[in-house]
Enzyme design. Structure first.
Site, PDB file in Angstrom:
ATOM      1  N   ASN A 276       0.833  -1.195   0.000  1.00  0.00           N
ATOM      2  CA  ASN A 276       0.000   0.000   0.000  1.00  0.00           C
ATOM      3  C   ASN A 276       0.871   1.248   0.000  1.00  0.00           C
ATOM      4  O   ASN A 276       1.601   1.508   0.967  1.00  0.00           O
ATOM      5  CB  ASN A 276      -0.902   0.029   1.246  1.00  0.00           C
ATOM      6  CG  ASN A 276      -1.629   1.365   1.385  1.00  0.00           C
ATOM      7  OD1 ASN A 276      -2.635   1.607   0.730  1.00  0.00           O
ATOM      8  ND2 ASN A 276      -1.116   2.245   2.233  1.00  0.00           N
ATOM      9  N   GLU A 277       0.856   1.975  -1.099  1.00  0.00           N
ATOM     10  CA  GLU A 277       1.415   3.336  -1.233  1.00  0.00           C
ATOM     11  C   GLU A 277       2.927   3.436  -1.059  1.00  0.00           C
ATOM     12  O   GLU A 277       3.456   4.532  -0.900  1.00  0.00           O
ATOM     13  CB  GLU A 277       0.721   4.304  -0.263  1.00  0.00           C
ATOM     14  CG  GLU A 277      -0.750   4.507  -0.575  1.00  0.00           C
ATOM     15  CD  GLU A 277      -1.414   5.574   0.275  1.00  0.00           C
ATOM     16  OE1 GLU A 277      -0.772   6.081   1.224  1.00  0.00           O
ATOM     17  OE2 GLU A 277      -2.584   5.915   0.005  1.00  0.00           O
TER      18      GLU A 277
END
Length: 876
Positions: free
Chosen positions: A437-438
């Site tokens: 995630n990210e």
């Protein structure tokens, strides 16, 4: 000896701080130290008031757990083996059996199995003790020990970077800092002669239009210990069964592997997402047989489903597509992102997990994204998704950091990933493995070395300033392709196929996290239609929980006002004070927030944040589902709100709070994601600023707000997930906010609703006051309704913006109890944001809706509401 003997060591445990003398009883294992301290009254409830701060000392101590058990008699059988299995230890743990170290663990996500046969004390009692060291301290030591890595960590302090522990335990912008420790999953003893270590089914579904569907499957089993033969039964829905047998030519060998011949089945019962077909599941039963009398030595069962998953990424007129095709059918993915449902994971019961997934299904959602800062969820979570047809986007547990790649770390995460892929791969609901995630956003923010187009050498990535690329583009895809070849892999969320990585949102490729709503530029939610992409895997708007939840964690009545010290403490988002006031102020006005519904104060402000959140999320789902388009022209492939749930009682982006109490936004998504949903929206004018042009050079406040009444343009469309065309009628009405009367004649359009896509009804329709039935222009609500066979199946409303310029006297709201939990709600004049107050245990079929006179009365089924049911609306 026949089958394995398994004993769960769940009771009889004690715990203490390492420096203490006295051991205290443990309620049960799985456990963590915070919940045990709370049970003994040694800490205040961390979820209430500002008690999170009062318990921070717990994470700084070393904690010990111990239990005693008698040597299992099965473990003394000739040729048997006894293992001590730790399904999950959180996190830096040393286990001693009868004083001897048997395990040193450093990864919360890994199951450990230890052969303890030679250490057991005959028929006497054994002592197992586990010592847990502080994760933060060990993390800081690892950072110091590896100066070759620049540990870049967002959201939290740096110590979490090298620690394989649930990352949200360090706190997030919706969660507290509660660094737990303990045996967070079961501990068990296993005595056996033969054990089935792994089962795997490789398959392909050949499904083409006009041609019979063919399933080709190969079943593999890895057996430890002696066994003469292996029996495999595959039971399909409806009673069809396939049985296979395999023999071991060297049954004395400690390990052997079995692979069936390839099965070929015509027209099998496939597993489908919710709303697209049945969730057909098969039972796979594997047995090992050996010894005299064909003794059953071991047996394992799995529920599996067969489906064909494609992540469609093709060049098209919009850029490069990103959507899922299941069993040959394009599927729009409308759902939510999921964080762990509790800061203290052992508190989540199987029933609570099932309630969460059932709630998701009841809300017309068909996908959940398991976020990379949490955990690989237990089997009950995925089983519920299998049974209810919820698609699962599964992140690996990496989030918002530049992770290291020193050898011990890579070894640990390889074991972690392989174990969890093998544990979960049989679930048909999992349709995507995603690397993180990210994490790629740090590449742009810190100008890390990354050349996707020309540097294809994984070894060179390890020497760059972004070595984690090796994890996401080499290690994890290799593992997933090897261990779970029927499920696609995606390097990151968001990810733009190497062209965007993506601080700079690229709406033409990959998935995006759209945080220019609330964060970033904090754009008006009315602009969301222009802020989409090929797949919006995160976006969100904050909203308060209901009053009952607020009062549950605000125990001091003096703190029950918006902006109190305690309430601000229970909102972890950066600059939330400014953002919340700005959005409420520009939409509803601060005077209304201070004096509005329910007698003013906290309840009034909470209500307006809820309506604002519902309006914003509905706008996103409606607009981006509209962009789904039709076959051959798919614009947006899916929308996932950040977030479905909370891990503690808090003000956050969640659409359902910690106690499973739904906010109005949940129902707004439910309406927008209905199988047939009509949508209406009018052109948005930003009345707070004049856009910059060549003359002005900058935004200013020189606007003509009178155009709210004169410059009115709107669209109407119908979104459908049905796989067949349907004939219907759309009726559009224009109802005065002031009087409740219609200000001009209705528009009625006979339409054919296109299957699995969007049908445009009216585009850029300009409202002409020359056709009005009133003397002067006035504010009105546009209502669109979809009728099938004369029955209304969906409706939607569009209000003038901003709401704060409107007046709402004398709405004439009536709430009637029709008996048996059925409530009828109606109004004489348009009502914005009618909300029933909800609390834990209450269930409503609908909430947070608008009322338009002349429409069908709103019927709401209420369970466990009783006489306490209260309500409010904007302007009350």
């Amino acid at each position: 000896m026949a089958q394995a003997a398994v004993r769960i060591l769940s009771s009889g445990w004690e715990f203490k701080c390492e420096t203490d003398e006295r051991w205290l009883p443990v309620s049960q294992v799985p456990s963590n130290v915070h919940t045990e301290l709370l049970q003994h009254g040694l800490i205040p409830d961390p979820f209430k008031d500002t008690n999170e701060l009062e318990v921070s000392w717990v994470a700084e101590r070393t904690w010990c757990y111990r239990t005693r058990f008698v040597t299992p008699s099965e473990g003394r059988v000739q040729g048997s083996r006894t293992d001590l299995v730790f399904e999950g230890l959180d996190t830096f743990a040393t286990a001693r059996l009868n004083g001897k170290v048997v395990l040193e663990s450093d990864n919360m996500f890994v199951e450990y199995r230890v052969d303890i046969g030679k250490l057991l004390a005959g028929g006497a009692e054994n002592t197992l003790e586990i010592t847990f060291e502080p994760a933060r301290q060990r993390g800081l030591e690892l950072v110091k020990a590896h100066p070759e890595h620049d540990f870049i960590v967002h959201q939290t302090e740096v110590s979490r970077g090298p620690v394989r522990k649930a990352q949200y335990h360090w706190g997030w912008d919706w969660g507290p800092i509660l660094l737990t420790c303990g045996p967070w999953k079961p501990v068990r003893l296993e005595s056996y002669v033969s054990r089935i270590e792994d089962i795997r089914v490789d398959y392909e579904v050949h499904k083409n239009r006009g041609v019979p569907t063919i399933l080709e499957a190969t079943i593999h089993a890895h057996v430890l210990g002696p066994a003469a033969e292996l029996e495999v039964d595959l039971l399909f829905p409806g009673g069809h069964a396939v049985s296979l047998k395999g023999r071991n030519d060297t049954p004395a060998e400690p390990s052997w592997k079995y692979s069936s011949t390839k099965l070929s089945i015509e027209d099998p019962d496939l597993w489908w997402p919710r709303g697209y077909g049945p969730q057909n599941l098969c039972e796979l039963r594997v047995r090992t047989i050996g010894g005299p009398g064909s003794t059953l030595l071991a047996e394992e069962h799995q529920k599996i489903g067969f489906r064909k998953v494609e992540l469609v990424q093709e060049e098209d007129k919009f850029g490069r597509s990103f959507y899922f095709r299941i069993n040959g059918v394009d599927v729009f993915s409308g759902g939510s992102c999921w964080i762990p449902a509790d800061s203290f994971l052992p508190q989540i019961t199987p029933e609570r997990y099932r309630d969460w997934i059932q709630l998701l299904a009841d809300g017309n959602q068909n996908m959940i994204r398991v976020w990379g800062g949490g955990i690989y969820e237990p089997d009950v979570f995925y089983t519920a998704c299998d049974e209810l047809g919820i698609l699962v986007w599964q992140d690996f547990m990496f989030a918002c950091a530049s992770y290291p790649t020193y050898p011990d770390f890579l070894t640990s995460i390889t074991t972690e990933a392989r174990q969890n892929i093998r544990r979960l791969r049989h679930h048909p609901s999992i349709i995507l493995w995603c690397g993180n995630n990210e994490d790629y956003q740090l590449v742009e923010r810190y100008n890390l070395e990354y050349n996707f187009a020309t540097d294809k050498d994984p070894q060179s990535w390890l020497k760059s300033t972004f070595p984690a690329r090796y994890i996401y583009e080499h290690l994890l895809p290799t593992l997933t392709h090897t261990e779970s070849p029927s499920t696609p892999y995606h390097p990151s969320s968001p990810w733009g196929n190497g062209t965007s990585t993506t601080l700079k949102v690229d709406p033409t490729v990959g998935d995006i996290h759209q945080w220019d709503l609330w964060n970033g530029e904090a754009k008006p939610w009315q602009a969301l239609a222009q802020m989409g992409g090929r797949f919006v895997s995160e976006f969100g708007m904050m909203g308060y929980p209901h009053t009952a939840t607020l009062e549950a964690f605000l125990t001091d009545p003096a703190e029950r006002y918006a902006g109190s010290r305690t309430l601000d403490f229970h909102n972890k988002a950066v600059v939330h004070e400014r953002r919340m006031l700005a959005y409420v102020g520009e939409n509803f006005g601060l005077a209304r927030a201070a004096s509005g519904g329910g007698g003013g104060g906290l309840a009034a402000f909470a209500h307006l944040t809820q309506v604002m959140q519902a309006d914003a999320l509905a706008a996103g789902y409606k607009a981006w589902r509209r962009d789904w388009g039709r076959e051959g022209a798919r614009g947006c492939g899916g929308v996932l709100v950040w977030q479905l749930n909370d891990c503690w009682p808090v003000v956050s982006w969640a659409v359902v709070d910690y106690y499973l109490v739904k906010k109005p936004a949940f129902y707004a998504i439910k309406r927008a994601m209905a199988p047939l949903a009509v949508g209406v929206t009018r052109k948005f004018h930003d009345w707070t600023a004049r856009p910059a042009d060549e003359l002005w050079r900058r935004n200013t406040g020189h606007v003509d707000s009178r155009k709210m009444l004169t410059d009115i343009e709107f669209d109407v469309w119908v979104a459908s997930s049905r796989l067949e065309a349907m004939k219907g009628k759309v009726v559009v009405r224009f109802v005065s906010v002031k009087t409740g009367e219609e200000v001009r004649g209705r528009i009625e359009e006979d339409i054919e609703v296109q299957p699995n896509g969007c049908t445009e009804v009216l585009m850029g329709y300009k409202f002409d006051w020359g056709k009005a039935t009133v003397a002067e222009p006035e504010h009105f609500v546009i209502q669109a309704a979809l009728l099938l066979g004369g029955t209304q199946v969906s409706s939607d409303t569009s209000w003038p913006d901003p709401i704060k310029y409107l007046d709402f006297p004398d709405r004439g709201v009536a709430v009637k109890d029709l008996g048996q939990g059925l409530v009828e709600v109606s109004a004489e004049k348009p009502v914005k944001g009618f909300v029933f107050s909800e609390k834990q245990g209450m269930k409503l079929s609908d909430n947070g809706f608008d009322l338009v006179p002349g429409d069908e009365p709103k019927l709401v089924q209420v369970e466990n509401g009783g006489a306490e049911l209260g309500w409010t609306f904007v302007g009350r």
